[in-house]
Design an enzyme around this catalytic site. Structure first.
Site, mmCIF file in Angstrom:
data_model
loop_
_atom_site.group_PDB
_atom_site.id
_atom_site.type_symbol
_atom_site.label_atom_id
_atom_site.label_comp_id
_atom_site.label_asym_id
_atom_site.label_seq_id
_atom_site.Cartn_x
_atom_site.Cartn_y
_atom_site.Cartn_z
ATOM 1 N N TYR A 268 6.154 -31.998 33.388
ATOM 2 C CA TYR A 268 5.391 -30.746 33.348
ATOM 3 C C TYR A 268 5.219 -30.249 34.776
ATOM 4 C CZ TYR A 268 1.627 -27.406 32.771
ATOM 5 O OH TYR A 268 0.886 -26.262 32.794
ATOM 6 N N GLU B 263 5.069 -21.608 34.614
ATOM 7 C CA GLU B 263 4.963 -22.914 33.963
ATOM 8 C C GLU B 263 6.299 -23.362 33.389
ATOM 9 O OE1 GLU B 263 3.096 -23.320 29.996
ATOM 10 O OE2 GLU B 263 1.689 -24.693 30.953
#
Ligand code: GDP
Ligand code: MN
Length: 404
Positions: free
Chosen positions: A108, A195
């Site tokens: 992530y 993101e």
């Protein structure tokens, strides 16, 4: 403004960040073609401006081109309901067809603006693929947070640290280059969010941005023409769009009191005061500094289109614009747009007295209030009364039908 995944990936690719090979398809046959072109298997991904698509059935694998076409066909008719969309979901109008990545590890990576420190902050984790909120809840120790001083940028020592913390030693310079490019893209494009979930290590050891979300600060769009052009209006609320094109700032809410206010600050205050008085605002509407007959008419039109709205509250402060002018504007607007529900008006500021006089002499019926609290109370009560009458009327109608 949110970008679609395929748009965000185009931007990232222009910064040298590796993304899967792929193309957008607008028709099932497109998906068939693209899959032929890319080589199989492919992954078909719904392009909607929301996260959590995978779990909602918006990300699917196709082993043959016919399968790619069928999956696309199925997705195009579909309303994707994810955690973020609410029960109404969003309609899928495009899909991204990509070459399947052979995943070894999912990471992530994101950059956000941290409001408490007023700094861009990198958030990363070895636990990619699942939502970062879940990681934060279940494995808080696995979240890496790096605040960045925008004056000096994402420093080499910080980037190296991140590389070690994510076990990317083997990726070495490649990882460093990617992190540095991600920060550059974030700053260059005036992002409020970037993101990658997941950023993956594929079986041959290379890094690929498998998913990408990019949100651009709306206040920066004026200097980002190339980004503004990417805006997808198909997912916006049509009333909100119409308002925007008319120069109004309108946001739909769930209540039954339509609000027409000038100035964003006063509009927020008005909603608070309505809530305190026991009412529920149906919208946020800032008609702008100058409340002209045109903007007021447009406001009435958009507000009354919602059948849930049972009363309207006009709260205008005469600062730039004089109250007498606003009063005349309201009357003129009420002559063109037929409003069948109670309207409460409160005017204050420059030429208030003249404005009030004009309102009192008006040929149509509405309520005038002096004080903001009093006005909010009045409109809340009126909205409830109106709601009760409409329910009663509806009941009488069904009764009549039954008798017939
Ligand atoms: P999201 O659910 O909207 O965040 O969509 P993602 O693009 O992140 O996809 C969800 C999940 O699907 C990823 O976390 C992966 O596990 C899986 N996935 C997506 N693309 C691929 C791919 O090319 N190969 C493999 N093996 N899995 C993929
Ligand atoms: Mn994702």
């Amino acid at each position: 403004m949110k970008l679609h995944e395929y748009q965000a990936k185009e931007v990232l690719a222009s910064y040298g960040i590796p993304v899967p090979e792929g193309r957008v398809a607008h028709f099932p046959y497109d998906a068939w073609m693209v899959s032929m072109e890319l080589g199989l298997p492919v992954v078909i991904k719904a392009q909607v401006l929301t996260g959590g698509r995978g779990k909602a059935g918006g990300v699917k694998l196709a082993k043959t081109s016919d399968e790619a076409r069928d999956i696309a066909q199925e997705l195009f008719g579909k309303k994707l309901v994810t955690k973020q969309t609410g029960p109404q979901g969003v309609k899928v109008r495009k899909v991204l067809v990509e070459k399947v990545a052979d995943i070894d590890r999912e990471l992530y990576f994101s950059i956000v603006i941290d409001r408490t420190t007023s700094r861009p902050t990198v958030i990363a984790s070895k636990r990619g693929g699942m939502s970062i909120e879940e990681v934060a809840e279940q494995y808080p120790e696995d979240i890496i947070k790096i605040p960045i001083d925008p004056a000096v940028g994402f420093l080499p020592y910080q980037i190296r640290r991140l590389k070690y913390d994510l076990d990317l030693v083997e990726q070495g310079k490649e990882a460093q280059k990617i992190f540095s490019a991600l920060y550059k893209a974030f700053m260059d494009k005036d992002c409020s969010l970037l993101e990658l979930n997941p950023l993956v290590v594929v079986k041959n050891g290379h890094l690929i941005a498998l998913d990408a979300k990019m949100t651009i600060d709306d206040n920066a769009l004026y200097r980002k023409k190339e980004i503004s052009k990417m805006r997808d209006l198909t997912e916006s609320n049509p009333d909100e769009l119409e308002a925007r094109f008319a120069g109004l700032n309108f946001i739909k809410l769930e209540g039954n009191i339509g609000c027409m206010v000038n100035g964003a600050g006063l509009a927020m205050t008005t909603m608070d005061v309505i809530k305190l008085a026991g009412g529920e605002p149906a919208n946020f509407l800032d008609v702008g500094g100058e409340a002209t007959p045109d903007t007021i008419s447009k406001g009435f039109e958009i507000i009354t289109r919602d059948p849930k709205v049972k009363a309207i509250f006009i709260n205008i402060f005469g600062g730039i614009v004089r109250c007498d002018k606003v009063a005349n504007g309201i009357i003129q607007a009420l002559k063109t747009v037929k409003v069948k529900i109670p309207v409460v008006i409160r005017l204050t500021g420059m030429n208030k007295e003249e404005g009030m006089e004009i309102l009192k002499k008006a040929p149509m019926k509405f309520y005038i209030a002096e004080d903001l609290r009093e006005a909010a109370k009045m409109v809340s009560e009126l909205s409830k009364k109106q709601a009760a009458t409409t329910t009663k009327k509806a009941e009488e109608k069904t009764e009549e039908k039954k008798e017939k």
